[in-house]
Design an enzyme around this catalytic site. Structure first.
Site, PDB file in Angstrom:
ATOM      1  N   VAL A 176       4.304   0.741   5.148  1.00 15.91           N
ATOM      2  CA  VAL A 176       4.547  -0.230   6.221  1.00 15.91           C
ATOM      3  C   VAL A 176       3.714  -1.487   5.966  1.00 15.91           C
ATOM      4  CG1 VAL A 176       5.201   1.468   7.974  1.00 15.91           C
ATOM      5  CG2 VAL A 176       2.782   0.895   7.704  1.00 15.91           C
ATOM      6  N   HIS A 177       3.064  -1.545   4.818  1.00 16.65           N
ATOM      7  CA  HIS A 177       2.200  -2.682   4.483  1.00 16.65           C
ATOM      8  C   HIS A 177       2.725  -3.372   3.227  1.00 16.65           C
ATOM      9  CE1 HIS A 177      -1.486  -0.459   6.406  1.00 16.65           C
ATOM     10  NE2 HIS A 177      -0.594  -0.845   7.303  1.00 16.65           N
ATOM     11  N   ALA A 178       3.230  -4.573   3.368  1.00 16.29           N
ATOM     12  CA  ALA A 178       3.691  -5.364   2.219  1.00 16.29           C
ATOM     13  C   ALA A 178       3.084  -6.758   2.324  1.00 16.29           C
ATOM     14  CB  ALA A 178       5.212  -5.447   2.205  1.00 16.29           C
TER      15      ALA A 178
ATOM     16  N   HIS B  56       0.874  -1.180   0.000  1.00 15.41           N
ATOM     17  CA  HIS B  56       0.000   0.000   0.000  1.00 15.41           C
ATOM     18  C   HIS B  56       0.911   1.230   0.000  1.00 15.41           C
ATOM     19  CE1 HIS B  56      -3.366  -2.385   2.258  1.00 15.41           C
ATOM     20  NE2 HIS B  56      -3.491  -2.485   0.951  1.00 15.41           N
TER      21      HIS B  56
END
Ligand code: FAD
Length: 499
Positions: free
Chosen positions: A434-436, A277
């Site tokens: 911070v979203h993978a 994201h």
């Protein structure tokens, strides 16, 4: 304790990584009576180190001291945890169930079985009960109140996002580890519950290779680090350990899981579909004090544009503010004097670009990450940035500082509206995430998935993935809920199949 060269360690279930996915697998299977060993690369951080300075936190909790670039036409700053509890120790605790539309897409496009909203309901409910997920119990802080005011003025639906922080005392140091124990990182209750049911957790133990033969994982080779102090200086002593396992769950997170699999010669659809994201941050200055560093971060998200665009509140510290203002050049830095009147927010978009994960060429256990943003992602970032700026101006902000290098400060709606057509100068976007996820997608569609619907790696009987990697594609909401619910579901499926 299996810690020395030559020791032979045997376990029924080996879990690699103790974050959102690993802790859920370990607790569920330990409670069901399985013999579980968790290996975690990071250290077990003592309570006293939680909530320390950002510099201390980056070296204690984060991989690469918080500096993991994702390379590509637009470089993206990425951070993830590397400690007992993984990224959940430093996350903000915002909790979402996977949207129904996403679950339906995962079934229709990736052939993920039994993943409809009804099938997933008990797994979400279990995780929410375990973590005490709920609304903030205090008075909404000023940075949330102004955000709410702005969303109302724009006529956009917004909602408080529940968090995994029952009894949050507004220390405002989520990203440095919660010092009060309110935020339910995996080390708070989930891992202790697993250990109470007999699971063993070896920290400071990094798996370097998965051993396998003829479609069966036989165990792992790992390096243990013992930290000792000599003459006032700390020293790491390293030793190899070989662990044999009947079943292996790889839960090392969205970057390390594919790197480890590939390093071990397991490559089928592994590490070819990293999704994220992408996020842009903004700072806003208000006439009234926000005192954002003394309150919980802004708790509302604008839902009007989900799942493509989310507007929400970002973690605030003077250091994080300075980094954001630095994008605007030296003049913006004078604004630091107004830090009491400032708060930070973000626009995040559902990732539709494509990324890869490969082991580092240095063979040092690192991973090389690449991601190319799609044109729709860039457009959504531009549009989202414009909308967030409008919201903040309507909320009473005097100035909005966008996370775009060299971009002028936004003071009027006309200035904010310039990016409403989605145009952004791609060379100036200071994107972070911070979203993978999605680096080993899971489903029956073999032509695009690395693992079956239950996380079992194709071509293997007893090797499974259970972390952010198996999300088939971007969920469009904060991912921890999706990761834990899928891990719970897959652990129960494993148990039933083994019975
Ligand atoms: C600052 C920050 C804020 C965030 N905020 C939110 C939020 O508010 N809400 C939300 O839903 N999500 C949030 N996230 C994302 C969320 O925390 C992650 O998506 C989630 O924790 C990923 O779970 P995981 O199990 O895949 O990996 P992780 O939780 O990262 O755990 C992986 C673990 O595996 C270990 N490991 C890796 N390689 C090895 C190896 N070779 N051997 C042994 N161990 C290994 C790592 O050290 C790590 O502890 C945030 C993340 C960060 C960093």
């Amino acid at each position: 304790m299996p810690a020395r060269d030559g020791d032979r360690v045997v376990t029924e279930v080996l879990v690699i990584g103790s974050g959102a996915g690993g802790a859920t697998i370990a607790r569920t299977l330990a409670e069901l009576g399985h013999d579980v060993l968790i290996l975690e690369e990071g250290h077990r951080v003592p309570n006293a180190r939680y909530g320390g300075s950002p510099a201390d936190a980056f070296s204690t909790f984060y991989r690469n001291r918080g500096m993991t670039p994702i390379m590509g036409p637009i470089p993206i700053g990425f951070v993830e945890g590397a400690c007992v509890g993984g990224s959940t120790e430093v996350n903000s605790g915002f909790w979402h169930r996977t949207p129904a539309e996403t679950l339906i897409r995962w079934n229709a496009v990736y052939g993920m079985e039994d993943v409809g909203p009804d099938a997933m309901e008990p797994h979400f409910a279990w995780a929410e009960e375990a973590l005490g997920v709920g609304p903030f119990e205090g008075v909404l802080p000023p940075s949330t109140q102004v955000f709410q005011r702005g969303a109302q003025a724009m006529g956009w639906a917004s909602k408080e996002v529940p968090r995994t922080a029952p009894g949050c005392r507004e220390s405002n140091v989520c990203a440095m580890g919660c010092p009060t124990g309110a935020k339910q990182g995996m080390s708070a209750r989930m891992l202790p519950a697993a250990e109470a049911h007999g699971a063993r957790l070896l920290s400071s133990c990094r798996v370097e290779a998965i051993l396998h033969k003829d479609g069966r994982a036989t165990g792992v080779l790992a390096v243990m680090r013992d930290r000792t102090r000599e003459g006032g200086r700390s020293k790491d002593a390293m030793s190899w350990v070989r662990i044999e396992a009947e079943h292996v769950f790889v839960c090392a997170g969205p970057t390390q899981t594919p790197a480890l699999l590939r390093q071990s010669g397991i490559t089928f659809h592994v590490g070819n579909t990293l999704a994220i994201h992408p996020m842009l941050k903004v700072a806003a200055r208000f006439p009234e004090p926000m005192d954002a560093d003394r309150h919980v971060l802004p708790l509302l998200q604008v839902r009007e544009f989900l799942p493509e665009i989310t507007l929400g509140g970002a973690f605030f510290s003077p250091g994080h503010l300075a980094m954001l203002l630095a994008d605007g050049g030296p003049d913006s830095l004078d604004t630091m004097l107004e830090a009491r009147h400032m708060a930070t927010y973000y626009v995040a978009v559902r990732g539709t670009g494509t990324g890869t994960v490969r082991p580092s060429l240095l063979r040092n256990g690192g991973a090389r990450l690449r991601y190319t943003m799609s044109s729709s992602e860039l457009e959504n970032l531009g549009r989202g940035m414009a909308r967030l700026s409008l919201l903040l101006l309507r909320a009473g902000a005097l100035e909005v500082y966008p996370g775009i290098v060299g971009a002028p400060v936004i003071r009027t709606e006309k200035e904010a509206g310039r990016s409403l057509d989605g145009r952004l100068d791609r060379s100036r976007v200071a994107a972070t995430t911070v979203h993978a996820f999605s680096s080993c997608p899971s489903g029956e569609a073999r032509e695009r998935c690395a693992a079956d619907s239950w996380g079992r790696v194709y071509g293997f009987e007893n090797l499974r993935v259970a972390d952010a990697s198996i999300l088939p594609d971007s969920p469009g909401v904060n991912p921890q809920g999706s990761i834990m619910a899928l891990a719970r579901r897959n652990a129960l499926h494993f148990h039933d199949a083994a019975a």
